[in-house]
Design a protein around this motif. Structure first.
Motif, PDB file in Angstrom:
ATOM      1  N   SER A   1       0.827  -1.214   0.000  1.00 55.75           N
ATOM      2  CA  SER A   1       0.000   0.000   0.000  1.00 55.75           C
ATOM      3  C   SER A   1       0.856   1.257   0.000  1.00 55.75           C
ATOM      4  N   ALA A   2       1.973   1.219   0.698  1.00 56.52           N
ATOM      5  CA  ALA A   2       2.844   2.393   0.786  1.00 56.52           C
ATOM      6  C   ALA A   2       3.425   2.774  -0.569  1.00 56.52           C
ATOM      7  N   HIS A   3       3.893   1.792  -1.336  1.00 62.22           N
ATOM      8  CA  HIS A   3       4.456   2.170  -2.648  1.00 62.22           C
ATOM      9  C   HIS A   3       3.359   2.344  -3.685  1.00 62.22           C
ATOM     10  N   GLN A   4       2.318   1.532  -3.642  1.00 59.38           N
ATOM     11  CA  GLN A   4       1.232   1.657  -4.609  1.00 59.38           C
ATOM     12  C   GLN A   4       0.498   2.984  -4.451  1.00 59.38           C
ATOM     13  N   GLY A   5       0.369   3.457  -3.210  1.00 58.83           N
ATOM     14  CA  GLY A   5      -0.281   4.743  -2.975  1.00 58.83           C
ATOM     15  C   GLY A   5       0.456   5.890  -3.637  1.00 58.83           C
ATOM     16  N   VAL A   6       1.772   5.791  -3.691  1.00 58.30           N
ATOM     17  CA  VAL A   6       2.568   6.816  -4.382  1.00 58.30           C
ATOM     18  C   VAL A   6       2.493   6.600  -5.889  1.00 58.30           C
ATOM     19  N   GLU A   7       2.742   5.369  -6.344  1.00 54.31           N
ATOM     20  CA  GLU A   7       2.815   5.075  -7.778  1.00 54.31           C
ATOM     21  C   GLU A   7       1.513   5.343  -8.508  1.00 54.31           C
ATOM     22  N   HIS A   8       0.385   5.000  -7.915  1.00 57.58           N
ATOM     23  CA  HIS A   8      -0.903   5.135  -8.593  1.00 57.58           C
ATOM     24  C   HIS A   8      -1.670   6.398  -8.207  1.00 57.58           C
ATOM     25  N   ASP A   9      -1.545   6.827  -6.944  1.00 58.83           N
ATOM     26  CA  ASP A   9      -2.404   7.894  -6.430  1.00 58.83           C
ATOM     27  C   ASP A   9      -1.652   9.166  -6.052  1.00 58.83           C
ATOM     28  N   ASP A  10      -0.345   9.198  -6.280  1.00 58.49           N
ATOM     29  CA  ASP A  10       0.489  10.358  -5.971  1.00 58.49           C
ATOM     30  C   ASP A  10       0.365  10.768  -4.499  1.00 58.49           C
ATOM     31  N   MET A  11       0.281   9.766  -3.616  1.00 63.32           N
ATOM     32  CA  MET A  11       0.215  10.000  -2.178  1.00 63.32           C
ATOM     33  C   MET A  11       1.469  10.744  -1.736  1.00 63.32           C
ATOM     34  N   ASN A  12       1.284  11.779  -0.914  1.00 64.23           N
ATOM     35  CA  ASN A  12       2.440  12.530  -0.452  1.00 64.23           C
ATOM     36  C   ASN A  12       2.632  12.496   1.059  1.00 64.23           C
ATOM     37  N   VAL A  13       1.704  11.880   1.785  1.00 59.20           N
ATOM     38  CA  VAL A  13       1.843  11.743   3.231  1.00 59.20           C
ATOM     39  C   VAL A  13       1.515  10.315   3.646  1.00 59.20           C
ATOM     40  N   LEU A  14       2.446   9.704   4.349  1.00 61.29           N
ATOM     41  CA  LEU A  14       2.285   8.367   4.911  1.00 61.29           C
ATOM     42  C   LEU A  14       1.847   8.499   6.356  1.00 61.29           C
ATOM     43  N   CYS A  15       0.783   7.790   6.717  1.00 65.21           N
ATOM     44  CA  CYS A  15       0.274   7.801   8.088  1.00 65.21           C
ATOM     45  C   CYS A  15       0.478   6.412   8.686  1.00 65.21           C
ATOM     46  N   ILE A  16       1.002   6.387   9.901  1.00 59.14           N
ATOM     47  CA  ILE A  16       1.320   5.121  10.565  1.00 59.14           C
ATOM     48  C   ILE A  16       0.800   5.152  11.995  1.00 59.14           C
TER      49      ILE A  16
END
Length: 172
Positions: A106-121
């Motif tokens: 989810s962490a890499h796919q969120g960036v690759e597909h959705d241009d996610m810029n903030v990771l929440c943990i």
């Protein structure tokens, strides 16, 4: 002409977390500054908290998001007890695409597909070893603007721009 792919420039990363996320946030921040992540991380901006005293997670979602929107950071990481609160808070800020990720896919796919810029943990959900694998996956990923990814991201950006108007007529 060199046809070899050029390495990505090191990212500027903003990190923050509330009292419940403080221990994991500190571990992540220390690891981001270590030699092991030098190829991914150029600069770390620590947005607090600076200790275990009770504090409010939205403050740190705002602080990390501010660094991104001001251009001082490329990506952000926010940590609270579950990861849910900081995710909800960060996603209220236009220009921020945050997601709670407790797995590397989810962490890499969120960036690759959705241009996610903030990771929440969630600091009370996962341990430091898994957290660091997730962080590496998040920071190592790059947005791949294929037609379908861009089409979907454009729709998300339109929802953000329209706000409640994106829901259409709600009188019925």
């Amino acid at each position: 002409m060199n046809s070899q792919p050029q390495p990505a420039k090191p990212l500027r990363v903003a990190i923050g977390g509330d009292h419940a996320g403080y221990p994991l946030k500190q571990t992540i921040a220390e690891n981001l500054a270590s030699d092991g992540l030098a190829e991914l991380v150029g600069n770390v901006v620590d947005c607090g908290t600076d200790g275990p005293a009770r504090c409010d997670y939205p403050d740190f979602a705002i602080a990390v998001s501010r660094e991104i929107l001001l251009g001082n950071a490329d990506r952000g990481i926010v940590v609270c007890g579950s990861g849910v609160g900081v995710s909800v808070a960060a996603n209220k800020i236009p220009g921020i695409r945050a997601a709670i990720c407790h797995d590397t896919y989810s962490a890499h796919q969120g960036v690759e597909h959705d241009d996610m810029n903030v990771l929440c943990i969630g600091g009370r959900i996962i341990g430091s070893e898994l957290a660091m694998e997730i962080v590496r996956s998040f920071l190592g990923a790059r947005y791949t603007p294929s037609e379908r990814h861009q089409r979907r991201l454009d729709k998300v950006l339109e929802i953000e721009a329209q706000g409640r108007d994106a829901l259409g007529d709600m009188s019925s």
